[in-house]
Motif scaffolding. Structure first.
Motif, PDB file in Angstrom:
ATOM      1  N   ALA A  79       0.821  -1.204   0.000  1.00  0.00           N
ATOM      2  CA  ALA A  79       0.000   0.000   0.000  1.00  0.00           C
ATOM      3  C   ALA A  79       0.860   1.261   0.000  1.00  0.00           C
ATOM      4  O   ALA A  79       0.457   2.297  -0.543  1.00  0.00           O
ATOM      5  CB  ALA A  79      -0.934  -0.005   1.205  1.00  0.00           C
ATOM      6  N   LEU A  80       2.038   1.177   0.594  1.00  0.00           N
ATOM      7  CA  LEU A  80       2.968   2.310   0.620  1.00  0.00           C
ATOM      8  C   LEU A  80       3.794   2.415  -0.661  1.00  0.00           C
ATOM      9  O   LEU A  80       4.639   3.302  -0.775  1.00  0.00           O
ATOM     10  CB  LEU A  80       3.907   2.188   1.824  1.00  0.00           C
ATOM     11  N   GLU A  81       3.562   1.509  -1.616  1.00  0.00           N
ATOM     12  CA  GLU A  81       4.297   1.474  -2.890  1.00  0.00           C
ATOM     13  C   GLU A  81       5.799   1.315  -2.671  1.00  0.00           C
ATOM     14  O   GLU A  81       6.619   1.909  -3.378  1.00  0.00           O
ATOM     15  CB  GLU A  81       4.010   2.720  -3.723  1.00  0.00           C
ATOM     16  N   ALA A 147      -4.302  -3.500   3.781  1.00  0.00           N
ATOM     17  CA  ALA A 147      -3.728  -2.184   4.051  1.00  0.00           C
ATOM     18  C   ALA A 147      -4.209  -1.199   2.991  1.00  0.00           C
ATOM     19  O   ALA A 147      -4.227  -1.523   1.797  1.00  0.00           O
ATOM     20  CB  ALA A 147      -2.208  -2.250   4.056  1.00  0.00           C
ATOM     21  N   PHE A 148      -4.597  -0.016   3.440  1.00  0.00           N
ATOM     22  CA  PHE A 148      -5.106   1.028   2.550  1.00  0.00           C
ATOM     23  C   PHE A 148      -4.223   2.267   2.644  1.00  0.00           C
ATOM     24  O   PHE A 148      -3.782   2.647   3.734  1.00  0.00           O
ATOM     25  CB  PHE A 148      -6.527   1.436   2.945  1.00  0.00           C
ATOM     26  N   ILE A 162      -3.981  -0.439  -2.360  1.00  0.00           N
ATOM     27  CA  ILE A 162      -4.516  -1.426  -1.422  1.00  0.00           C
ATOM     28  C   ILE A 162      -3.665  -2.685  -1.503  1.00  0.00           C
ATOM     29  O   ILE A 162      -3.519  -3.280  -2.575  1.00  0.00           O
ATOM     30  CB  ILE A 162      -5.985  -1.770  -1.746  1.00  0.00           C
ATOM     31  N   GLY A 163      -3.088  -3.088  -0.371  1.00  0.00           N
ATOM     32  CA  GLY A 163      -2.303  -4.313  -0.299  1.00  0.00           C
ATOM     33  C   GLY A 163      -3.078  -5.398   0.428  1.00  0.00           C
ATOM     34  O   GLY A 163      -3.725  -5.132   1.446  1.00  0.00           O
ATOM     35  N   LEU A 164      -3.006  -6.622  -0.090  1.00  0.00           N
ATOM     36  CA  LEU A 164      -3.760  -7.739   0.476  1.00  0.00           C
ATOM     37  C   LEU A 164      -2.830  -8.890   0.840  1.00  0.00           C
ATOM     38  O   LEU A 164      -1.898  -9.214   0.099  1.00  0.00           O
ATOM     39  CB  LEU A 164      -4.799  -8.254  -0.524  1.00  0.00           C
ATOM     40  N   GLY A 165      -3.117  -9.532   1.958  1.00  0.00           N
ATOM     41  CA  GLY A 165      -2.420 -10.744   2.353  1.00  0.00           C
ATOM     42  C   GLY A 165      -3.417 -11.815   2.746  1.00  0.00           C
ATOM     43  O   GLY A 165      -4.505 -11.516   3.245  1.00  0.00           O
TER      44      GLY A 165
END
Length: 236
Positions: A79-81, A147-148, A162-165
């Motif tokens: 999400a933080l790139e 995470a957004f 948006i990161g997904l785990g």
């Protein structure tokens, strides 16, 4: 066996003009103390990452190096790139974290390469959240982690990451959901539509932690929760 956790090259933490560089061997406790809340998304992650005892030894480099699809730090870094700095005897290269994983516990890291550091671009998105869904509130492995990081200006989503785990063989970005949000007003209608898309992201599986159906449902619910948490805080 050679321990590398005390090498100065792996333990830096510095702020550059356009990025934050965190050494791969910095423990999570050290990062938390030194950043002191200046990266809110990481500050939200740390208390939910295992226990204090583990955070005293755990590192971002170690969490990325295992390649686990349910590592808590990876969705946040996506999400933080963030990008990964890889080094070997021939030099150094930088790989966007979104391109780092190639399969279950597999990555582009070559034999002989070390994860030297993680780079987080600046400035940071102002609207962030980390939602960890697990059987226990603390000291547990995630069933789903989301995470957004959003930029919202004048009531419009200018940028969404948006990161997904826990919903695929690797940690992933929710690209379709990001596209459904960007350029649209931050309203209940937009969020409900995007939440429906988010529920379809990844390829979740059934296991002893959660069913695939539950994992998908929690993805959409996480976005609805973010909207409820941030609506009053976002400038109109």
């Amino acid at each position: 066996m050679v321990a590398v956790d005390r090498l100065p090259e792996l333990r830096e933490l510095r702020v550059e003009a356009d990025s934050l560089v965190i050494g791969a061997a910095q423990t999570l406790t050290e990062i938390e103390r030194r950043l002191d809340g200046t990266v809110p998304l990481l500050a939200e992650l740390f208390p939910q990452f295992a226990s204090r005892l583990i955070r005293n030894s755990a590192t971002l480099g170690g969490n990325l190096g295992t390649g686990s699809p349910i590592g808590d730090s990876t969705p946040v870094l996506l999400a933080l790139e963030a990008s990964v700095l890889l080094a070997d005897a021939d030099g150094e290269r930088e790989v966007p974290l979104a391109d780092y994983f190639t399969g279950y516990r597999q990555s582009v890291r070559r034999p002989g390469e070390l994860i030297r550091a993680v780079r987080v671009p600046l400035p940071l998105s102002p609207v962030t959240a980390f939602h960890k869904i697990a059987k226990r509130r603390f000291d547990d492995i995630s069933s789903v982690a989301v995470a957004f990081a959003l930029d919202i200006e004048d009531g419009v989503v200018r940028k969404a990451r948006i990161g997904l785990g826990g919903v695929a063989a690797t940690p992933i970005r929710a690209l379709a959901t990001e596209a459904a949000l960007e350029g649209r007003p931050w309203t209940a209608e937009t969020v409900e539509t995007a939440a429906g898309i988010l529920r379809t992201q990844g390829t979740p599986m059934d296991d002893h932690r959660a069913s695939a159906e539950y994992r998908s449902a929690m993805l959409g619910q996480s976005l609805l929760k973010l909207y409820a948490q941030t609506t009053e805080a976002v400038p109109s």
